[in-house]
Scaffold this motif. Structure first.
Motif, short mmCIF file in Angstrom:
data_model
loop_
_atom_site.label_atom_id
_atom_site.label_comp_id
_atom_site.label_asym_id
_atom_site.label_seq_id
_atom_site.Cartn_x
_atom_site.Cartn_y
_atom_site.Cartn_z
N ALA A 73 0.78 -1.20 -0.08
CA ALA A 73 0.10 -0.15 0.08
C ALA A 73 1.08 1.20 -0.02
O ALA A 73 0.43 2.46 -0.13
N PHE B 76 -1.72 -7.95 1.27
CA PHE B 76 -1.30 -6.70 1.82
C PHE B 76 -0.17 -6.28 2.63
O PHE B 76 -0.41 -6.89 3.82
N GLN C 102 -4.92 0.65 1.37
CA GLN C 102 -5.10 -0.91 1.37
C GLN C 102 -6.85 -1.09 0.79
O GLN C 102 -6.78 -1.82 -0.08
N ARG C 103 -7.68 -0.36 1.57
CA ARG C 103 -8.96 -0.72 1.25
C ARG C 103 -9.19 -0.13 -0.37
O ARG C 103 -9.68 -0.56 -1.05
N ALA D 128 -7.64 -2.41 -2.71
CA ALA D 128 -8.27 -3.77 -2.99
C ALA D 128 -9.72 -3.57 -3.68
O ALA D 128 -9.80 -4.37 -4.43
N GLN E 214 -4.13 -9.83 4.76
CA GLN E 214 -3.07 -8.61 5.35
C GLN E 214 -2.07 -9.16 6.41
O GLN E 214 -2.44 -9.88 7.04
#
Length: 102
Positions: A46, A70, A78-79, A82, A97
């Motif tokens: 990330a 991640f 990260q969200r 993703a 993760q």
């Protein structure tokens, strides 16, 4: 002949929701290359630059990876990544993760 069993989002979905008919249809429609790709879950960072994002996009589009793990970076980034990667994949990615930052 034994079937190849992949540990991927497909198998996880089967165990969680019991939708074996849909999963079997999906597996039957996949090429061997796509099934092999489902076995892989490369690391995604990330804290990335465009080159890293491009590499992950290639792995999803061309090699059909089954998931991503991640590492590093903030949860919000990260969200965001993703969601972006999920939209590129024909089959839902298994997202994990590595969160050992302490």
């Amino acid at each position: 002949m034994k079937k190849i069993v992949t540990i991927s989002s497909l198998v996880l979905f089967t165990y969680l929701f019991g939708n074996a008919v849909t999963i079997n249809k999906t597996l039957q429609s996949m090429s061997l290359r796509q099934k092999i790709g489902q076995l892989f879950m490369p690391g995604a960072f990330a804290l990335t630059d465009e080159m890293d994002v491009s590499m992950i996009e290639t792995l999803i589009r061309d090699y059909h990876v089954g998931g991503l793990i991640f590492m590093r970076g903030e949860p919000e980034k990260q969200r965001e990544l993703a969601a972006c990667y999920q939209s590129m994949s024909k089959i839902s990615l298994l997202i994990a993760q590595d969160a050992e930052w302490g």
